[in-house]
Design a protein around this motif. Structure first.
Motif, PDB file in Angstrom:
ATOM      1  N   MET A 117      26.901  29.277  37.868  1.00  0.00           N
ATOM      2  CA  MET A 117      26.347  30.077  36.778  1.00  0.00           C
ATOM      3  C   MET A 117      27.464  30.577  35.876  1.00  0.00           C
ATOM      4  O   MET A 117      28.476  31.091  36.350  1.00  0.00           O
ATOM      5  CB  MET A 117      25.582  31.283  37.335  1.00  0.00           C
ATOM      6  CG  MET A 117      25.102  32.255  36.270  1.00  0.00           C
ATOM      7  SD  MET A 117      24.339  33.749  36.994  1.00  0.00           S
ATOM      8  CE  MET A 117      23.972  34.659  35.501  1.00  0.00           C
ATOM      9  N   ASN A 118      27.309  30.387  34.586  1.00  0.00           N
ATOM     10  CA  ASN A 118      28.276  30.905  33.629  1.00  0.00           C
ATOM     11  C   ASN A 118      27.805  32.267  33.145  1.00  0.00           C
ATOM     12  O   ASN A 118      26.743  32.398  32.538  1.00  0.00           O
ATOM     13  CB  ASN A 118      28.415  29.960  32.430  1.00  0.00           C
ATOM     14  CG  ASN A 118      29.436  30.468  31.437  1.00  0.00           C
ATOM     15  OD1 ASN A 118      30.540  30.868  31.806  1.00  0.00           O
ATOM     16  ND2 ASN A 118      29.061  30.491  30.162  1.00  0.00           N
ATOM     17  N   ILE A 119      28.578  33.305  33.441  1.00  0.00           N
ATOM     18  CA  ILE A 119      28.207  34.668  33.070  1.00  0.00           C
ATOM     19  C   ILE A 119      28.679  34.949  31.648  1.00  0.00           C
ATOM     20  O   ILE A 119      29.878  34.941  31.364  1.00  0.00           O
ATOM     21  CB  ILE A 119      28.834  35.677  34.051  1.00  0.00           C
ATOM     22  CG1 ILE A 119      28.315  35.413  35.468  1.00  0.00           C
ATOM     23  CG2 ILE A 119      28.508  37.102  33.618  1.00  0.00           C
ATOM     24  CD1 ILE A 119      28.995  36.262  36.524  1.00  0.00           C
ATOM     25  N   ARG A 120      27.725  35.206  30.763  1.00  0.00           N
ATOM     26  CA  ARG A 120      28.032  35.459  29.354  1.00  0.00           C
ATOM     27  C   ARG A 120      28.141  36.960  29.115  1.00  0.00           C
ATOM     28  O   ARG A 120      27.256  37.712  29.487  1.00  0.00           O
ATOM     29  CB  ARG A 120      26.944  34.860  28.469  1.00  0.00           C
ATOM     30  CG  ARG A 120      26.824  33.337  28.600  1.00  0.00           C
ATOM     31  CD  ARG A 120      25.493  32.854  28.072  1.00  0.00           C
ATOM     32  NE  ARG A 120      24.389  33.443  28.826  1.00  0.00           N
ATOM     33  CZ  ARG A 120      23.114  33.289  28.517  1.00  0.00           C
ATOM     34  NH1 ARG A 120      22.763  32.588  27.457  1.00  0.00           N
ATOM     35  NH2 ARG A 120      22.160  33.855  29.250  1.00  0.00           N
ATOM     36  N   GLU A 165      38.862  33.058  34.697  1.00  0.00           N
ATOM     37  CA  GLU A 165      37.629  33.088  35.491  1.00  0.00           C
ATOM     38  C   GLU A 165      36.696  31.998  34.953  1.00  0.00           C
ATOM     39  O   GLU A 165      36.123  32.137  33.878  1.00  0.00           O
ATOM     40  CB  GLU A 165      36.962  34.465  35.399  1.00  0.00           C
ATOM     41  CG  GLU A 165      37.815  35.610  35.911  1.00  0.00           C
ATOM     42  CD  GLU A 165      38.126  35.480  37.392  1.00  0.00           C
ATOM     43  OE1 GLU A 165      37.255  35.013  38.157  1.00  0.00           O
ATOM     44  OE2 GLU A 165      39.250  35.855  37.788  1.00  0.00           O
ATOM     45  N   LEU A 166      36.544  30.927  35.684  1.00  0.00           N
ATOM     46  CA  LEU A 166      35.814  29.760  35.194  1.00  0.00           C
ATOM     47  C   LEU A 166      34.331  30.018  35.006  1.00  0.00           C
ATOM     48  O   LEU A 166      33.672  29.314  34.226  1.00  0.00           O
ATOM     49  CB  LEU A 166      36.014  28.581  36.163  1.00  0.00           C
ATOM     50  CG  LEU A 166      37.465  28.115  36.351  1.00  0.00           C
ATOM     51  CD1 LEU A 166      37.524  26.963  37.339  1.00  0.00           C
ATOM     52  CD2 LEU A 166      38.076  27.727  35.008  1.00  0.00           C
ATOM     53  N   ASP A 167      33.783  31.021  35.708  1.00  0.00           N
ATOM     54  CA  ASP A 167      32.343  31.280  35.606  1.00  0.00           C
ATOM     55  C   ASP A 167      32.015  32.447  34.667  1.00  0.00           C
ATOM     56  O   ASP A 167      30.892  32.937  34.639  1.00  0.00           O
ATOM     57  CB  ASP A 167      31.747  31.559  36.988  1.00  0.00           C
ATOM     58  CG  ASP A 167      32.343  32.808  37.626  1.00  0.00           C
ATOM     59  OD1 ASP A 167      33.437  33.238  37.217  1.00  0.00           O
ATOM     60  OD2 ASP A 167      31.698  33.370  38.540  1.00  0.00           O
ATOM     61  N   ILE A 168      33.015  32.886  33.890  1.00  0.00           N
ATOM     62  CA  ILE A 168      32.807  34.005  32.970  1.00  0.00           C
ATOM     63  C   ILE A 168      33.272  33.618  31.574  1.00  0.00           C
ATOM     64  O   ILE A 168      34.348  33.046  31.404  1.00  0.00           O
ATOM     65  CB  ILE A 168      33.589  35.253  33.435  1.00  0.00           C
ATOM     66  CG1 ILE A 168      33.025  35.773  34.765  1.00  0.00           C
ATOM     67  CG2 ILE A 168      33.523  36.358  32.388  1.00  0.00           C
ATOM     68  CD1 ILE A 168      33.810  36.942  35.345  1.00  0.00           C
ATOM     69  N   SER A 169      32.443  33.944  30.569  1.00  0.00           N
ATOM     70  CA  SER A 169      32.842  33.692  29.182  1.00  0.00           C
ATOM     71  C   SER A 169      32.397  34.861  28.305  1.00  0.00           C
ATOM     72  O   SER A 169      31.320  35.425  28.510  1.00  0.00           O
ATOM     73  CB  SER A 169      32.236  32.390  28.660  1.00  0.00           C
ATOM     74  OG  SER A 169      30.825  32.444  28.669  1.00  0.00           O
ATOM     75  N   THR A 174      36.202  41.806  38.030  1.00  0.00           N
ATOM     76  CA  THR A 174      35.329  40.658  38.293  1.00  0.00           C
ATOM     77  C   THR A 174      34.306  40.986  39.382  1.00  0.00           C
ATOM     78  O   THR A 174      33.158  40.521  39.325  1.00  0.00           O
ATOM     79  CB  THR A 174      36.154  39.424  38.701  1.00  0.00           C
ATOM     80  OG1 THR A 174      36.979  39.739  39.827  1.00  0.00           O
ATOM     81  CG2 THR A 174      37.021  38.962  37.539  1.00  0.00           C
ATOM     82  N   HIS A 219      30.233  40.603  38.739  1.00  0.00           N
ATOM     83  CA  HIS A 219      29.369  39.802  39.605  1.00  0.00           C
ATOM     84  C   HIS A 219      28.317  40.666  40.305  1.00  0.00           C
ATOM     85  O   HIS A 219      27.164  40.245  40.462  1.00  0.00           O
ATOM     86  CB  HIS A 219      30.205  39.051  40.649  1.00  0.00           C
ATOM     87  CG  HIS A 219      30.904  37.852  40.109  1.00  0.00           C
ATOM     88  ND1 HIS A 219      32.224  37.903  39.696  1.00  0.00           N
ATOM     89  CD2 HIS A 219      30.481  36.587  39.867  1.00  0.00           C
ATOM     90  CE1 HIS A 219      32.574  36.705  39.256  1.00  0.00           C
ATOM     91  NE2 HIS A 219      31.543  35.887  39.350  1.00  0.00           N
TER      92      HIS A 219
END
Length: 212
Positions: A1-4, A25-29, A114, A118
């Protein structure tokens, strides 16, 4: 999941610092940024759909507390995390009352930031470990206060009300006086916070389900 994420802070240097911290952090943008609460609300109204908002409290034009109140009302599914240098109890309580799901100070490191993101995206609350009060316990207490407790008799009467029974019919079925049923009805309406039978039906469907 990508957290926007949308970040709101009136110091661009701080926003840039957060962007740098989260860059690996690959899952955060970070999809957008705002310099005050009004800009934050305008971003949401223009169609931005973040998974979480990170906002400061003290900002010009509109502060984070005021913005959080509006967002919690108009966009209740978007959780808000306060990230600020202020750790006074009054600030934390105001932010939580406004609808924030978490509160961390700007002293936190990348790991805790982080963790907070999450936790809140997953539906939990999160508070900085260095805050002076156990706010998790406070949130739990507030939730307990909001639980509506109906007695066994009240649930029994509510079940008959949503089936369309009149006060007299309920009294006859339960072998109680009409005055007693009227008293129970008033108590149920008061507890649920509605004056109409339709309000009682909606409450029962949303909150009691199969327990009736």
């Amino acid at each position: 999941m990508n957290i926007r994420i949308i970040i709101a802070d009136d110091h661009q240097l701080f926003i840039d610092g957060i962007k740098s911290i989260l860059a690996n952090e690959l899952d955060i943008s970070i999809i957008a940024e705002a310099s005050n609460g009004l800009e934050l609300i305008n971003l949401l109204d223009s169609g931005k759909h973040p998974d979480i908002i990170i906002t400061d409290i003290r900002m010009p034009v509109m502060d984070g507390i005021s913005a959080t109140k509006i967002i919690s009302k108009n966009h209740p599914k978007i959780p808000i995390l306060a990230l600020t240098m202020f750790d006074q109890n009054a600030d934390v309580y105001e932010m939580l009352e406004a609808g924030a799901k978490g509160y961390i100070t700007k002293e936190v490191d990348r790991k805790e930031l982080t963790q907070a993101i999450h936790a809140i995206v997953s539906g939990k609350n999160y508070f900085s470990k260095n805050l002076p009060v156990n706010y998790a316990a406070w949130v739990k207490a507030k939730l307990t206060e909001n639980i509506i407790e109906l007695t066994r008799r009240e649930k029994e009467i509510l079940q008959l009300i949503i089936k369309g029974r009149t006060t007299l019919e309920i009294a006859q079925e339960l072998k109680l006086s009409k005055f007693t049923i009227d008293t129970h009805r008033k108590n149920i309406h008061k507890k649920v916070g509605t004056k109409s039978n339709m309000g009682l039906v909606n409450y029962a469907l949303k909150n009691l389900g199969q327990s009736l």
